[in-house]
Write a protein that holds these residues in place. Structure first.
Motif, PDB file in Angstrom:
ATOM      1  N   ARG A 149       7.688  18.075  80.371  1.00  0.00           N
ATOM      2  CA  ARG A 149       7.475  16.651  80.149  1.00  0.00           C
ATOM      3  C   ARG A 149       7.857  16.311  78.709  1.00  0.00           C
ATOM      4  O   ARG A 149       7.360  16.926  77.765  1.00  0.00           O
ATOM      5  CB  ARG A 149       6.015  16.266  80.407  1.00  0.00           C
ATOM      6  N   GLU A 150       8.744  15.336  78.561  1.00  0.00           N
ATOM      7  CA  GLU A 150       9.237  14.961  77.240  1.00  0.00           C
ATOM      8  C   GLU A 150       9.190  13.454  77.069  1.00  0.00           C
ATOM      9  O   GLU A 150       9.170  12.698  78.049  1.00  0.00           O
ATOM     10  CB  GLU A 150      10.677  15.454  77.035  1.00  0.00           C
ATOM     11  N   HIS A 151       9.195  13.013  75.828  1.00  0.00           N
ATOM     12  CA  HIS A 151       9.198  11.580  75.521  1.00  0.00           C
ATOM     13  C   HIS A 151      10.640  11.097  75.440  1.00  0.00           C
ATOM     14  O   HIS A 151      11.427  11.583  74.636  1.00  0.00           O
ATOM     15  CB  HIS A 151       8.482  11.321  74.193  1.00  0.00           C
ATOM     16  N   GLU A 152      10.980  10.161  76.316  1.00  0.00           N
ATOM     17  CA  GLU A 152      12.316   9.569  76.386  1.00  0.00           C
ATOM     18  C   GLU A 152      13.415  10.628  76.510  1.00  0.00           C
ATOM     19  O   GLU A 152      14.303  10.738  75.657  1.00  0.00           O
ATOM     20  CB  GLU A 152      12.580   8.687  75.164  1.00  0.00           C
ATOM     21  N   PRO A 153      13.382  11.441  77.561  1.00  0.00           N
ATOM     22  CA  PRO A 153      14.479  12.413  77.760  1.00  0.00           C
ATOM     23  C   PRO A 153      15.759  11.698  78.160  1.00  0.00           C
ATOM     24  O   PRO A 153      15.727  10.597  78.734  1.00  0.00           O
ATOM     25  CB  PRO A 153      13.946  13.297  78.891  1.00  0.00           C
ATOM     26  N   LYS A 154      16.887  12.316  77.891  1.00  0.00           N
ATOM     27  CA  LYS A 154      18.180  11.744  78.228  1.00  0.00           C
ATOM     28  C   LYS A 154      18.976  12.714  79.094  1.00  0.00           C
ATOM     29  O   LYS A 154      18.795  13.928  79.021  1.00  0.00           O
ATOM     30  CB  LYS A 154      18.969  11.399  76.963  1.00  0.00           C
ATOM     31  N   LEU A 155      19.860  12.149  79.886  1.00  0.00           N
ATOM     32  CA  LEU A 155      20.690  12.926  80.789  1.00  0.00           C
ATOM     33  C   LEU A 155      22.002  13.287  80.099  1.00  0.00           C
ATOM     34  O   LEU A 155      22.647  12.437  79.476  1.00  0.00           O
ATOM     35  CB  LEU A 155      20.970  12.114  82.053  1.00  0.00           C
ATOM     36  N   PHE A 156      22.405  14.552  80.191  1.00  0.00           N
ATOM     37  CA  PHE A 156      23.696  14.989  79.658  1.00  0.00           C
ATOM     38  C   PHE A 156      24.141  16.221  80.438  1.00  0.00           C
ATOM     39  O   PHE A 156      23.336  16.877  81.103  1.00  0.00           O
ATOM     40  CB  PHE A 156      23.626  15.284  78.158  1.00  0.00           C
ATOM     41  N   GLY A 157      25.444  16.516  80.350  1.00  0.00           N
ATOM     42  CA  GLY A 157      25.980  17.601  81.160  1.00  0.00           C
ATOM     43  C   GLY A 157      26.930  18.505  80.403  1.00  0.00           C
ATOM     44  O   GLY A 157      27.511  18.118  79.379  1.00  0.00           O
ATOM     45  N   TYR A 158      27.084  19.731  80.911  1.00  0.00           N
ATOM     46  CA  TYR A 158      28.024  20.710  80.390  1.00  0.00           C
ATOM     47  C   TYR A 158      28.965  21.116  81.521  1.00  0.00           C
ATOM     48  O   TYR A 158      28.561  21.185  82.687  1.00  0.00           O
ATOM     49  CB  TYR A 158      27.298  21.962  79.881  1.00  0.00           C
ATOM     50  N   CYS A 159      30.220  21.392  81.176  1.00  0.00           N
ATOM     51  CA  CYS A 159      31.165  21.837  82.195  1.00  0.00           C
ATOM     52  C   CYS A 159      32.113  22.873  81.604  1.00  0.00           C
ATOM     53  O   CYS A 159      32.318  22.934  80.388  1.00  0.00           O
ATOM     54  CB  CYS A 159      31.960  20.658  82.768  1.00  0.00           C
ATOM     55  N   LYS A 189      26.318  11.798  77.974  1.00  0.00           N
ATOM     56  CA  LYS A 189      27.284  12.662  77.308  1.00  0.00           C
ATOM     57  C   LYS A 189      27.638  13.855  78.195  1.00  0.00           C
ATOM     58  O   LYS A 189      26.795  14.398  78.897  1.00  0.00           O
ATOM     59  CB  LYS A 189      26.736  13.160  75.966  1.00  0.00           C
ATOM     60  N   MET A 190      28.905  14.246  78.132  1.00  0.00           N
ATOM     61  CA  MET A 190      29.391  15.429  78.839  1.00  0.00           C
ATOM     62  C   MET A 190      30.101  16.324  77.828  1.00  0.00           C
ATOM     63  O   MET A 190      30.960  15.850  77.078  1.00  0.00           O
ATOM     64  CB  MET A 190      30.341  15.039  79.972  1.00  0.00           C
ATOM     65  N   PHE A 191      29.758  17.586  77.817  1.00  0.00           N
ATOM     66  CA  PHE A 191      30.277  18.523  76.828  1.00  0.00           C
ATOM     67  C   PHE A 191      31.272  19.469  77.486  1.00  0.00           C
ATOM     68  O   PHE A 191      30.990  20.059  78.535  1.00  0.00           O
ATOM     69  CB  PHE A 191      29.138  19.311  76.182  1.00  0.00           C
ATOM     70  N   CYS A 192      32.437  19.604  76.849  1.00  0.00           N
ATOM     71  CA  CYS A 192      33.497  20.480  77.340  1.00  0.00           C
ATOM     72  C   CYS A 192      34.040  21.270  76.159  1.00  0.00           C
ATOM     73  O   CYS A 192      34.165  20.728  75.050  1.00  0.00           O
ATOM     74  CB  CYS A 192      34.599  19.651  78.008  1.00  0.00           C
ATOM     75  N   ASP A 193      34.376  22.547  76.359  1.00  0.00           N
ATOM     76  CA  ASP A 193      34.822  23.400  75.264  1.00  0.00           C
ATOM     77  C   ASP A 193      36.339  23.438  75.120  1.00  0.00           C
ATOM     78  O   ASP A 193      36.873  24.252  74.375  1.00  0.00           O
ATOM     79  CB  ASP A 193      34.289  24.825  75.442  1.00  0.00           C
ATOM     80  N   SER A 194      37.063  22.571  75.820  1.00  0.00           N
ATOM     81  CA  SER A 194      38.521  22.527  75.737  1.00  0.00           C
ATOM     82  C   SER A 194      38.945  21.275  74.977  1.00  0.00           C
ATOM     83  O   SER A 194      38.797  20.156  75.489  1.00  0.00           O
ATOM     84  CB  SER A 194      39.149  22.541  77.145  1.00  0.00           C
ATOM     85  N   SER A 195      39.474  21.451  73.766  1.00  0.00           N
ATOM     86  CA  SER A 195      39.895  20.301  72.969  1.00  0.00           C
ATOM     87  C   SER A 195      41.076  19.578  73.608  1.00  0.00           C
ATOM     88  O   SER A 195      41.189  18.346  73.523  1.00  0.00           O
ATOM     89  CB  SER A 195      40.264  20.753  71.553  1.00  0.00           C
ATOM     90  N   SER A 196      41.967  20.319  74.254  1.00  0.00           N
ATOM     91  CA  SER A 196      43.115  19.680  74.906  1.00  0.00           C
ATOM     92  C   SER A 196      42.681  18.811  76.078  1.00  0.00           C
ATOM     93  O   SER A 196      43.222  17.718  76.286  1.00  0.00           O
ATOM     94  CB  SER A 196      44.104  20.739  75.374  1.00  0.00           C
TER      95      SER A 196
END
Length: 376
Positions: free
Chosen positions: A269-279, A353-360
């Motif tokens: 349980r957290e105060h104001e959690p946010k949704l984000f993803g990794y791929c 936010k979505m996080f990706c490790d490919s700069s290209s």
């Protein structure tokens, strides 16, 4: 209209007993709401509220919305300015404190237009809602309150205050005993690094039923174990052409399960959690079809809520293309999760936010013009 000030308009027969003349001239398609017979008998017994905005031109302080509270008894109006709809609950608490101090009465009922800003979880009394639901069900069905959920079809919940752990310890233990792997030597990874599996290499297994049962059981275990999703997904591709290396690799997954029996998904349980993803993407990881594998996970605060490891439907010609397809897939999942959360009432008024490790792949996703070389 009676004095023919405007020429060319048709003559309408207005029936003022049904609805006002203005609505009939404006061709209103819906009748007005019936007048309510209820009237509050004391201040703050019933409060009406609504939110206006956003306006195109914000104020000097960045205010873009207006929220009003109207007392049904006195018709007294409180008006507040806010920057985002997420501030509705905080302004309601501010109004509640001011109004109760001014009148000496407490707010009893709050009425709105069923806007999502008024049905956020902060407005709910969760315990009261659960108690009311139980009472309603008991009227129709014979029910017994068993308390908090602990076991459910192989899933287990362990509580620690407001947090809980979703795991399948008993299911995994029974799985090890069922396939005679309870005395095996544990390993710390579900798959060997750099393992190469082929469809037609290795000794054939005459009876593939054990392999198929084990894969099916492990797929169910991935409900609380995202760490084995990739390994189980890869090994599930060989159920129709089973070879001995496939069975050895599958038994290694069981050895890893033994090493991590108590692991699961931790919900906090957290105060104001946010949704984000990794791929991420495994470029041409399938040595038989040369197709890549997409993997992603979405977090809500610090808790994972959905994850997937899936082979891409078509072959890609570069790592950039494989990563870009993974980004596209996680974007689709993100849109679906946003709509699901809105149905469950949490307001998603921020960029996911979505996080990706490919700069290209990131640069490819940022450009606004596509041409033949970047069309995937």
């Amino acid at each position: 209209m009676d004095k023919d000030l405007v020429s060319g308009l048709p003559k309408l027969e207005v029936n003022k007993e049904i609805v006002c003349a203005g609505c009939q001239y404006g061709k209103a398609t819906q009748l007005p709401f019936k007048k309510s017979d209820y009237q509050a008998s004391a201040p703050l017994e019933l409060v009406h509220s609504d939110v206006f905005g956003p306006v195109k031109q914000s104020s000097l302080n960045g205010m873009r919305f207006t929220i009003t509270f109207i007392d049904d008894y006195s018709i007294f109006v409180w008006t507040y300015f806010i920057k985002e709809k997420s501030e509705v609950f905080s302004k309601f608490k501010e109004f509640e404190a001011d109004a109760e101090k001014m009148t000496g009465y407490q707010v009893k009922y709050l009425r709105s237009d069923n806007g999502r800003e008024h049905i956020a979880t902060e407005f709910w009394d969760v315990e009261e809602e659960i108690s009311q639901l139980k009472a309603n069900l008991c009227v129709r069905y014979k029910m017994k309150d068993l308390g908090k959920l602990i076991h459910f079809v192989g899933l287990e919940l362990t509580y620690a205050g407001d947090n809980c752990l979703l795991h399948q310890t008993k299911y995994a233990t029974d799985l090890l005993h069922k396939f005679s792997m309870n005395l095996c030597k544990a390993v710390i990874t579900p798959m060997e690094s750099g393992i190469r599996l082929y469809v037609d290499q290795g000794k054939e297994i005459e009876d593939p039923s054990e392999y198929r049962k084990l894969v099916g059981s492990l797929i169910y275990l991935t409900l609380s174990r995202p760490d084995i999703s990739f390994a189980v997904g890869v090994l599930s591709r060989y159920m129709q052409c089973l070879r001995k290396p496939h069975l050895i690799a599958l038994r290694r997954v069981l050895k890893y399960v033994k090493f991590t029996l108590g692991q699961g998904v931790w919900f906090k349980r957290e105060h104001e959690p946010k949704l984000f993803g990794y791929c991420d993407a495994d470029y041409a990881g399938d040595l038989n079809t040369r197709r890549s594998t997409t993997g992603y996970t979405f977090m809500y605060g610090s808790s994972p809520v959905t994850w997937c490891s899936k082979r891409q439907p078509t072959m890609t010609l570069s790592t950039t293309e494989a990563e870009y397809r993974a980004v596209a897939m996680v974007a689709q999942e993100g849109v679906w999760l946003i709509r699901l959360m809105q149905d469950l009432h949490p307001i998603v008024n921020y960029q996911v936010k979505m996080f990706c490790d490919s700069s290209s792949a990131i640069k490819l996703a940022e450009i606004s013009v596509f041409h033949a070389r970047t069309n995937t």
